[in-house]
Design an enzyme around this catalytic site. Structure first.
Site, mmCIF file in Angstrom:
data_model
loop_
_atom_site.group_PDB
_atom_site.id
_atom_site.type_symbol
_atom_site.label_atom_id
_atom_site.label_comp_id
_atom_site.label_asym_id
_atom_site.label_seq_id
_atom_site.Cartn_x
_atom_site.Cartn_y
_atom_site.Cartn_z
ATOM 1 N N CYS A 128 25.857 39.080 36.712
ATOM 2 C CA CYS A 128 25.123 38.265 35.740
ATOM 3 C C CYS A 128 24.023 39.042 35.013
ATOM 4 O O CYS A 128 23.841 38.888 33.801
ATOM 5 C CB CYS A 128 24.542 37.036 36.423
ATOM 6 S SG CYS A 128 23.720 37.401 37.974
ATOM 7 N N HIS A 240 17.970 34.152 34.339
ATOM 8 C CA HIS A 240 17.362 35.447 34.666
ATOM 9 C C HIS A 240 16.625 35.994 33.443
ATOM 10 O O HIS A 240 17.040 35.772 32.298
ATOM 11 C CB HIS A 240 18.441 36.483 35.043
ATOM 12 C CG HIS A 240 19.092 36.257 36.379
ATOM 13 N ND1 HIS A 240 18.621 35.368 37.316
ATOM 14 C CD2 HIS A 240 20.178 36.855 36.950
ATOM 15 C CE1 HIS A 240 19.395 35.412 38.391
ATOM 16 N NE2 HIS A 240 20.351 36.305 38.193
HETATM 17 N N1 LIG Z 1 24.964 32.114 41.252
HETATM 18 C C1 LIG Z 1 25.035 32.967 40.247
HETATM 19 O O1 LIG Z 1 24.139 33.040 39.401
HETATM 20 C C2 LIG Z 1 26.218 33.887 40.100
HETATM 21 C C3 LIG Z 1 26.340 34.574 38.900
HETATM 22 C C4 LIG Z 1 27.438 35.433 38.727
HETATM 23 C C5 LIG Z 1 28.353 35.585 39.736
HETATM 24 N N2 LIG Z 1 28.189 34.890 40.906
HETATM 25 C C6 LIG Z 1 29.218 35.096 41.927
HETATM 26 O O2 LIG Z 1 30.023 33.934 42.017
HETATM 27 C C7 LIG Z 1 30.434 33.718 43.366
HETATM 28 C C8 LIG Z 1 29.988 32.343 43.830
HETATM 29 O O3 LIG Z 1 28.567 32.269 43.708
HETATM 30 P P1 LIG Z 1 27.780 30.887 43.813
HETATM 31 O O4 LIG Z 1 26.401 31.203 43.380
HETATM 32 O O5 LIG Z 1 28.536 29.789 43.144
HETATM 33 O O6 LIG Z 1 27.779 30.661 45.414
HETATM 34 P P2 LIG Z 1 27.648 29.308 46.237
HETATM 35 O O7 LIG Z 1 26.870 28.298 45.498
HETATM 36 O O8 LIG Z 1 27.170 29.735 47.575
HETATM 37 O O9 LIG Z 1 29.171 28.801 46.357
HETATM 38 C C9 LIG Z 1 30.136 29.523 47.058
HETATM 39 C C10 LIG Z 1 31.493 28.877 46.845
HETATM 40 O O10 LIG Z 1 32.497 29.670 47.472
HETATM 41 C C11 LIG Z 1 33.344 28.834 48.245
HETATM 42 N N3 LIG Z 1 33.906 29.573 49.375
HETATM 43 C C12 LIG Z 1 33.256 30.350 50.259
HETATM 44 N N4 LIG Z 1 34.134 30.850 51.164
HETATM 45 C C13 LIG Z 1 35.358 30.387 50.810
HETATM 46 C C14 LIG Z 1 36.672 30.552 51.339
HETATM 47 N N5 LIG Z 1 36.914 31.297 52.425
HETATM 48 N N6 LIG Z 1 37.695 29.923 50.712
HETATM 49 C C15 LIG Z 1 37.487 29.164 49.629
HETATM 50 N N7 LIG Z 1 36.268 28.971 49.081
HETATM 51 C C16 LIG Z 1 35.207 29.579 49.670
HETATM 52 C C17 LIG Z 1 32.430 27.732 48.705
HETATM 53 O O11 LIG Z 1 33.207 26.628 49.078
HETATM 54 P P3 LIG Z 1 32.783 25.689 50.327
HETATM 55 O O12 LIG Z 1 31.613 24.881 49.877
HETATM 56 O O13 LIG Z 1 34.000 24.901 50.580
HETATM 57 O O14 LIG Z 1 32.453 26.626 51.464
HETATM 58 C C18 LIG Z 1 31.603 27.494 47.441
HETATM 59 O O15 LIG Z 1 32.320 26.648 46.570
HETATM 60 C C19 LIG Z 1 29.859 34.882 44.176
HETATM 61 O O16 LIG Z 1 30.815 35.906 44.263
HETATM 62 C C20 LIG Z 1 28.689 35.328 43.333
HETATM 63 O O17 LIG Z 1 28.363 36.697 43.536
HETATM 64 C C21 LIG Z 1 27.165 34.038 41.104
#
Ligand SMILES: NC(=O)c1ccc[n+]([C@@H]2O[C@H](COP(=O)([O-])OP(=O)(O)OC[C@H]3O[C@@H](n4cnc5c(N)ncnc54)[C@H](OP(=O)(O)O)[C@@H]3O)[C@@H](O)[C@H]2O)c1
Length: 334
Positions: A128, A240
């Site tokens: 990001c 950010h």
């Molecule tokens: N937050 C940001 O600003 C941002 C920006 C760019 C990229 N990202 C990337 O996007 C990804 C998700 O980030 P997030 O911020 O959305 O995290 P988050 O809020 O912690 O959500 C994580 C998601 O992943 C799912 N998950 C985890 N383990 C899993 C598995 N084994 N099988 C299927 N689903 C699974 C979770 O589902 P359950 O609830 O069912 O466990 C949840 O829906 C990460 O790789 C992160 O680096 C995030």
């Protein structure tokens, strides 16, 4: 058009639901996936209830055209083959494949055409912090080649996921109520604090997040630019901010930089010192563009230039960028 979201319950997954609807993304069917924790949960999309399925090895992605994955790098690596084997294009938000030579790393305003060459059926969405920076750097690069970038980031709590955003809000509530704040998602209390560490440290003293800004910027911009970043977690909730200093091959003036920003796709200039106008994360959460302000020459370097940049990292830094990649694929197909 059949679309899947993997990680639907997460901060980015929930943003996908909003962005796909907001942009009227063409689709006939939407599938949602998560781990066993959220399987069975129902989310509404365009008036229809959709139940989250547990992500498992097998043939659940047969017939899917585009899969937006945001469930962490481990999950992306484990399930990439299941997701892509029947022809779905996997647009992945994790860091799993970003630097792989056979996976394009795409920010549509900068290098959309790279998305056409995807031998593994995977397109990576950059980190990001990198996305918003390269959208702002692109118009300046057109004026004069950028040799060097120094950047200091001010990263919102939500960059660490939905639970991290809740932890920050909860810490403020706990402190006001005289309770000891709960610290789980970050190394330290974030409320009333700044943490100069995002991700783990590498051998050269930079963190992984900082090295991502170096490597990913070069790959996306097809450039030999050197990027030195210092990434800081700050107690804002969403969007950010980045203080950016660049050194170009020839000096560029404030006037030409401003005109280039104003003409650039995806960039909005908010820069009026007299009226105290500059981008701030509190007011830009939920917005699409990359905002720039505090535009000035760097007084320490004749070829230097400096500005401030704010963008919603869950939106342009994740879900929106991925959806724009999908829109580009649809556009070139038709
Ligand atoms: N937050 C940001 O600003 C941002 C920006 C760019 C990229 N990202 C990337 O996007 C990804 C998700 O980030 P997030 O911020 O959305 O995290 P988050 O809020 O912690 O959500 C994580 C998601 O992943 C799912 N998950 C985890 N383990 C899993 C598995 N084994 N099988 C299927 N689903 C699974 C979770 O589902 P359950 O609830 O069912 O466990 C949840 O829906 C990460 O790789 C992160 O680096 C995030």
């Amino acid at each position: 058009m059949k679309v899947a979201i993997v990680g639907a319950s997460g901060a980015v997954g929930q943003e996908f639901l909003r962005v796909l609807d907001e942009r009227n993304f063409p689709m006939d069917e939407l599938l949602l996936f998560g781990s066993s924790r959220s399987a069975g949960t129902t989310y509404k999309f365009r008036g229809k209830d959709i139940v989250v399925k547990e992500l498992k090895h097998g043939d659940d992605f047969k017939g899917v055209d585009i899969a937006f994955t945001s469930a962490g790098a481990g999950t992306s690596k484990e399930f990439a083959e299941d997701i892509t084997k029947h022809g779905a294009v996997m647009i992945d938000n994790s860091s799993a494949f970003r630097m792989d030579a056979d996976v394009p790393l795409v920010v549509p305003e900068v290098n959309a055409a790279d998305a056409q060459n995807r031998p593994r059926g995977i397109i990576a969405n950059p980190n990001c912090t990198t996305i918003q920076m390269v959208v702002a750097l692109k118009p300046l690069e057109k004026l004069s080649h950028i040799k060097r970038v120094h950047v200091s980031t001010y990263q919102a709590a939500s960059g660490a996921g939905a639970a991290a955003m809740d932890e920050l809000a909860n810490q403020y509530r706990q402190i006001v109520n005289g309770e000891k704040p709960t610290v789980e998602k970050f190394a330290y209390q974030l409320a009333y604090n700044l943490i100069p560490q995002v991700d783990v440290f590498t051998d050269n003293g930079y963190t992984k997040e900082e090295m991502k800004m170096h490597h990913e910027t070069r790959k996306i911009m097809h450039s030999d630019v050197e990027v030195s970043a210092l990434c800081v977690r700050v107690p804002s909730l969403r969007a950010h901010s980045e203080a950016i200093w660049i050194e170009t091959e020839r000096p560029i003036s404030v006037e030409e930089a401003r005109a280039a920003f104003e003409a650039a796709e995806g960039v909005v200039v908010q820069d009026n010192p007299e009226k105290k106008e500059y981008p701030m994360p509190l007011f830009l959460a939920g917005k699409d563009p990359v905002y720039v302000g505090r535009i000035r020459k760097d007084i320490s370097n004749p070829n230097g230039f400096s500005f401030w940049c704010v963008s919603d990292q869950i939106k342009k830094g994740a879900a929106l960028n991925a959806v724009q990649i999908a829109e580009y694929l649809i556009k070139i197909k038709n």
